[in-house]
Design an enzyme around this catalytic site. Structure first.
Site, PDB file in Angstrom:
ATOM      1  N   HIS A  53      41.279  29.742  41.777  1.00 43.55           N
ATOM      2  CA  HIS A  53      42.154  30.888  41.505  1.00 43.55           C
ATOM      3  C   HIS A  53      43.213  30.557  40.441  1.00 43.55           C
ATOM      4  O   HIS A  53      43.264  31.219  39.402  1.00 43.55           O
ATOM      5  CB  HIS A  53      42.763  31.407  42.806  1.00 43.55           C
ATOM      6  CG  HIS A  53      43.858  32.406  42.621  1.00 43.55           C
ATOM      7  ND1 HIS A  53      43.652  33.639  42.045  1.00 43.55           N
ATOM      8  CD2 HIS A  53      45.185  32.347  42.900  1.00 43.55           C
ATOM      9  CE1 HIS A  53      44.806  34.296  42.003  1.00 43.55           C
ATOM     10  NE2 HIS A  53      45.751  33.523  42.510  1.00 43.55           N
TER      11      HIS A  53
ATOM     12  N   HIS B 214      51.288  28.523  40.192  1.00 42.76           N
ATOM     13  CA  HIS B 214      51.983  29.721  40.655  1.00 42.76           C
ATOM     14  C   HIS B 214      51.976  29.914  42.168  1.00 42.76           C
ATOM     15  O   HIS B 214      52.856  30.564  42.709  1.00 42.76           O
ATOM     16  CB  HIS B 214      51.477  30.974  39.932  1.00 42.76           C
ATOM     17  CG  HIS B 214      50.207  31.554  40.515  1.00 42.76           C
ATOM     18  ND1 HIS B 214      48.967  31.173  40.088  1.00 42.76           N
ATOM     19  CD2 HIS B 214      49.994  32.470  41.490  1.00 42.76           C
ATOM     20  CE1 HIS B 214      48.041  31.849  40.774  1.00 42.76           C
ATOM     21  NE2 HIS B 214      48.645  32.633  41.627  1.00 42.76           N
TER      22      HIS B 214
ATOM     23  N   GLU C  14      54.648  28.895  47.296  1.00 44.79           N
ATOM     24  CA  GLU C  14      54.352  29.822  48.380  1.00 44.79           C
ATOM     25  C   GLU C  14      53.385  29.227  49.402  1.00 44.79           C
ATOM     26  O   GLU C  14      53.579  29.377  50.598  1.00 44.79           O
ATOM     27  CB  GLU C  14      53.771  31.127  47.792  1.00 44.79           C
ATOM     28  CG  GLU C  14      53.500  32.224  48.808  1.00 44.79           C
ATOM     29  CD  GLU C  14      54.772  32.761  49.464  1.00 44.79           C
ATOM     30  OE1 GLU C  14      55.879  32.393  49.030  1.00 44.79           O
ATOM     31  OE2 GLU C  14      54.641  33.529  50.440  1.00 44.79           O
ATOM     32  N   ASP C  15      52.362  28.547  48.935  1.00 42.55           N
ATOM     33  CA  ASP C  15      51.278  28.153  49.844  1.00 42.55           C
ATOM     34  C   ASP C  15      51.224  26.671  50.191  1.00 42.55           C
ATOM     35  O   ASP C  15      50.402  26.263  51.013  1.00 42.55           O
ATOM     36  CB  ASP C  15      49.920  28.524  49.223  1.00 42.55           C
ATOM     37  CG  ASP C  15      49.753  30.040  49.132  1.00 42.55           C
ATOM     38  OD1 ASP C  15      50.503  30.744  49.829  1.00 42.55           O
ATOM     39  OD2 ASP C  15      48.895  30.491  48.368  1.00 42.55           O
TER      40      ASP C  15
ATOM     41  N   ASP D 228      47.621  37.084  37.715  1.00 43.17           N
ATOM     42  CA  ASP D 228      47.318  36.757  39.111  1.00 43.17           C
ATOM     43  C   ASP D 228      46.654  37.959  39.793  1.00 43.17           C
ATOM     44  O   ASP D 228      45.608  37.850  40.428  1.00 43.17           O
ATOM     45  CB  ASP D 228      48.640  36.394  39.809  1.00 43.17           C
ATOM     46  CG  ASP D 228      48.481  36.129  41.297  1.00 43.17           C
ATOM     47  OD1 ASP D 228      47.495  35.464  41.673  1.00 43.17           O
ATOM     48  OD2 ASP D 228      49.351  36.575  42.075  1.00 43.17           O
TER      49      ASP D 228
ATOM     50  N   ASP E 256      33.503  63.986  25.038  1.00 41.74           N
ATOM     51  CA  ASP E 256      33.926  62.822  24.250  1.00 41.74           C
ATOM     52  C   ASP E 256      33.989  61.535  25.067  1.00 41.74           C
ATOM     53  O   ASP E 256      35.030  61.085  25.492  1.00 41.74           O
ATOM     54  CB  ASP E 256      35.253  63.068  23.516  1.00 41.74           C
ATOM     55  CG  ASP E 256      36.302  63.666  24.436  1.00 41.74           C
ATOM     56  OD1 ASP E 256      35.948  64.023  25.570  1.00 41.74           O
ATOM     57  OD2 ASP E 256      37.467  63.759  24.030  1.00 41.74           O
TER      58      ASP E 256
HETATM   59 MN    MN Z   1      47.804  33.912  43.206  1.00 44.01          MN
END
Ligand code: MN
Length: 730
Positions: free
Chosen positions: A52, A76, A80-81, A143, A263
């Protein structure tokens, strides 16, 4: 299953292609770092998590951003993780990268989904406000794009949620930032999950006619490039089918079925120079017949998001209409990557990111919704500095003035919540109720049934008028006794300060007269008003000061023992009326002609003086009028007399304001509108231009008194480009 090696290679290729100056060594270190940190995580499809961040970094590379942005993209999700901290990243990869990751983390934690349509505007504003660096927004968009590309692995509920959010926040942002290519992809994937039937219908329709479409596009493409090559214009020409979501929108907007839409085709001719664009246009119009009214020149007038191209619609050999977009390579890059493309140019010219952000802000600010067909909502970020956006624990977004505290938040929710507040939590931690709130904070108000209600210092701690008003209301209603005590104390100390005896209030007649002047039924009512802040003691005393002084004077002058201080209101009124001429009382002169000087146009409430003219009675000037300064001249002083306003303020007074403005069209109209809405009678309104782009306007109008005049003055000053408003002289 996708592998690390494939993604790594693909990312590196893109970096080398799109970002020739990138620092590959540090990028490799970041890849290893992220790989190690995420090593125990897998994506929902079973592939290693590192895929990712690699894919996000590749999208960022494709935008042409810088090494810091690539590092930010790779790392990134680390804060957070994983157990990585801001400081870890700062130490290993520099503070800029750490700030970028921190910014993305903040956006990840914020909840940008809302069921309420009215909230979208706020959500988008908050998104921008939270991202102090434009690269944060771009990484977050990348992301989201990769998450959308792998949306099939998510649960159906999450698919709907994420796709809505994408349509509400990310696609409009990509559009505003001019990133057409990403916007289209986000919209098409969202449509697939939000309106699967419509999406399938359009897709299978397009598939069913793919061969014939391709043949058609090939023939047109050959015809165009054949001609351009023949006349020696170097060009890249290709055709495409418009993207699915735009076809869907057209069907919705025009209420047409698929086969009624004509169109569907768009052709692009990309050339080397701007003059070539116009040359190509000539050849196109020579080759095909044009559909009138469809030509647009976005080269001479770029779209607000910097988009430039020539657009024209023409009719091909089989009677099928199609659009042709003509642009240079540079315009093409801007059209595809928008802000990122500009960012790249800026960066190469050495400008700092701070300045770039200013530029984005201006871009967003100047955006009117000129492109209503393209997008419904306008994203106008004009309140960056003076607004803060926070959440309720349930995710509702509340916008408050910058610097607001949990007190403001509580009253914004409901006055009942504010009045019952005993404390607050910010981001799940107990916080002081005067903590300034930050964008994205989750605020929870702790309430108690036994709460004693707001405290008086809350009035100083809160920032919003809404909270202040509600707190005042509470004191007004709930705390009358206390208010009376408070109010009385400040009233009495103000009287003392001005050396006015409190005993004056003991005289029944004078007391009644003063209350009438103050518009209260009882002294307690007035004290209560001062107590809760509806009226200041200074103002109250100021309003009765003259009456008290005069009563005291009368008492001193009037030696008759039976009525010290006795000032029958009726007889006072009679006396005043006898003296009052045109609303002015001239002391020591019984009846005389009064006129108001043209030089300073006094109105009730102004401090005034009178000048005995030769044969025209007394002329009234403002005490601060330059002409009134002569009263200090001993040869003149005898002719200056003391005058004051009578109580009656019924009649209108004419006055003049002079407005200093920066010259622009429509000012006169703005003034006229402002005066009309304020219900002011205007006698004269005119203006003249001065050198240096300045203008001065004179407005002559009627008011009852100086506070009305000040209100009008403030209203006029709030009109854009009005820089000053003076009381007229001459
Ligand atoms: Mn992410």
């Amino acid at each position: 299953m996708e592998t690390f090696a494939e993604h790594y290679q693909s990312m590196m290729d893109t970096i080398q292609r799109c970002m020739p100056g990138a620092d590959l060594e540090i990028i490799d270190r970041a890849v290893e770092f992220a790989r190690e940190k995420h090593k125990n995580q897998v994506r929902r499809d079973g592939s290693p998590y590192i895929i990712h961040p690699l894919a996000v970094a590749e999208i960022v590379a494709e935008m042409g951003l810088d090494t810091d942005a690539i590092l930010g993209a790779l790392l990134h999700d680390c804060i957070e993780d994983t157990d990585t901290s801001h400081d870890d990243i700062a130490r290993l990869f520099g503070t800029t990268t750490a700030e970028l990751v921190e910014g993305v983390t903040k956006l990840t934690r914020a909840n940008f989904s809302s069921t309420e349509q009215e909230q979208m505007e706020n959500l988008r504003k908050m998104f921008m406000a939270m991202s102090k660096d434009i690269r944060v927004v771009l990484i977050k968009i990348a992301d989201r794009l990769h998450n959308m590309r792998t949306m099939q692995y998510q649960s159906p509920a999450k698919q709907i949620l994420k796709c809505r959010e994408t349509m509400d926040i990310y696609a409009p942002l990509a559009h505003r930032l001019g990133m057409q290519k990403i916007k289209w992809e986000l919209e098409d994937i969202s449509l697939k999950y939000l309106e699967p039937q419509a999406y399938e219908e359009i897709m299978s329709y397009l598939n069913s006619r793919r061969e014939q479409d391709e043949a058609f596009m090939r023939s047109i493409q050959e015809k165009i490039s054949g001609r351009l090559n023949a006349v020696g214009i170097k060009n890249t020409t290709y055709g495409r089918i418009k993207h699915v979501y735009s076809i869907y929108r057209k069907m919705q907007a025009q209420g047409k079925s698929l086969d009624e839409l004509y169109d569907l085709y768009a052709f692009r001719v990309i050339v080397d120079s701007m003059p070539d664009c116009y040359n190509v246009l000539g050849h196109i119009h020579d080759l095909f017949s044009l559909v009138p009214g469809r030509f647009k020149d976005y080269i001479s007038t770029p779209k607000p998001n910097m988009y430039q191209s020539l657009h024209t619609t023409v009719i091909g050999s089989q009677g099928i209409p199609f659009e042709v977009q003509i642009r240079t390579w540079e315009m093409h890059e801007t059209a595809e990557y928008g802000i990122a493309a500009h960012w790249k140019y800026k960066q190469h010219s050495g400008a700092g990111s701070e300045k770039d952000f200013e530029w984005v802000r201006r871009l967003l600010e100047s955006q009117q919704d000129t492109d209503a067909e393209d997008y419904v909502h306008s994203l106008k970020i004009d309140m960056f500095d003076d607004e803060v956006f926070v959440f309720t624990p349930k995710g509702r977004i509340v916008s408050l003035p910058a610097g607001s505290t949990p007190i403001d938040f509580a009253y914004a929710i409901h006055s009942g919540v504010g009045n019952a507040m005993v404390g607050a939590k910010v981001n799940n931690r107990i916080a002081n109720i005067d903590t300034p709130l930050q964008n994205g904070d989750i605020v929870e108000v702790l309430t108690s049934k036994s709460a004693k209600g707001p405290s008086r210092d809350w009035l100083l701690l809160c920032k919003s008028n809404q909270a202040r008003t509600k707190i005042k209301q509470w004191f007004k209603k709930e705390k009358r006794e206390e208010n009376i005590l408070h109010g009385k104390a400040s009233f009495e100390s103000e009287m003392k300060r001005l050396q006015l005896p409190l005993s004056a209030l003991n005289d029944a007649d004078l007391s009644a007269q003063l209350l009438k002047k103050l518009s209260f039924d009882s002294w307690d009512d007035m004290y209560a008003a001062i107590g809760y802040g509806g009226l200041t003691a200074t103002k109250a005393v100021g309003r009765i000061r003259d009456d008290v002084t005069k009563a005291l004077k009368a008492q001193a002058a009037d030696k008759s023992p039976q009525s010290p201080l006795k000032l029958n209101p009726d007889s006072a009124a009679v006396k005043q009326n006898r003296h009052a001429v045109n609303g002015v009382i001239v002391e020591d002169i019984d009846s005389c002609m009064i006129k108001f000087s043209k030089c300073c146009t006094p109105v009730p409430g102004d401090a005034i003086v009178g000048f005995i003219t030769k044969g025209f009675g007394v002329s009234i000037h403002r005490a601060d009028c330059p002409n009134a300064a002569q009263r200090d001249d001993p040869r003149q002083s005898a002719r200056w007399v003391r005058v004051r306003w009578a109580n009656a303020e019924e009649q209108p007074f004419e006055t003049t304001l002079e407005l200093d403005c920066i010259t622009r069209d429509g000012l006169l109209l703005d003034f006229a509108t402002a005066m009309t809405t304020a219900r002011v009678r205007v006698k004269e309104l005119n203006g003249k231009d001065l050198p240096g782009g300045r203008s001065v306007f004179t407005v002559r109008f009627e008011v009852k008194n100086v506070s009305e005049l000040n209100a009008i003055r403030n209203r006029l000053l709030s009109i854009p480009d009005v820089v000053g408003a003076r009381r007229g002289s001459n």
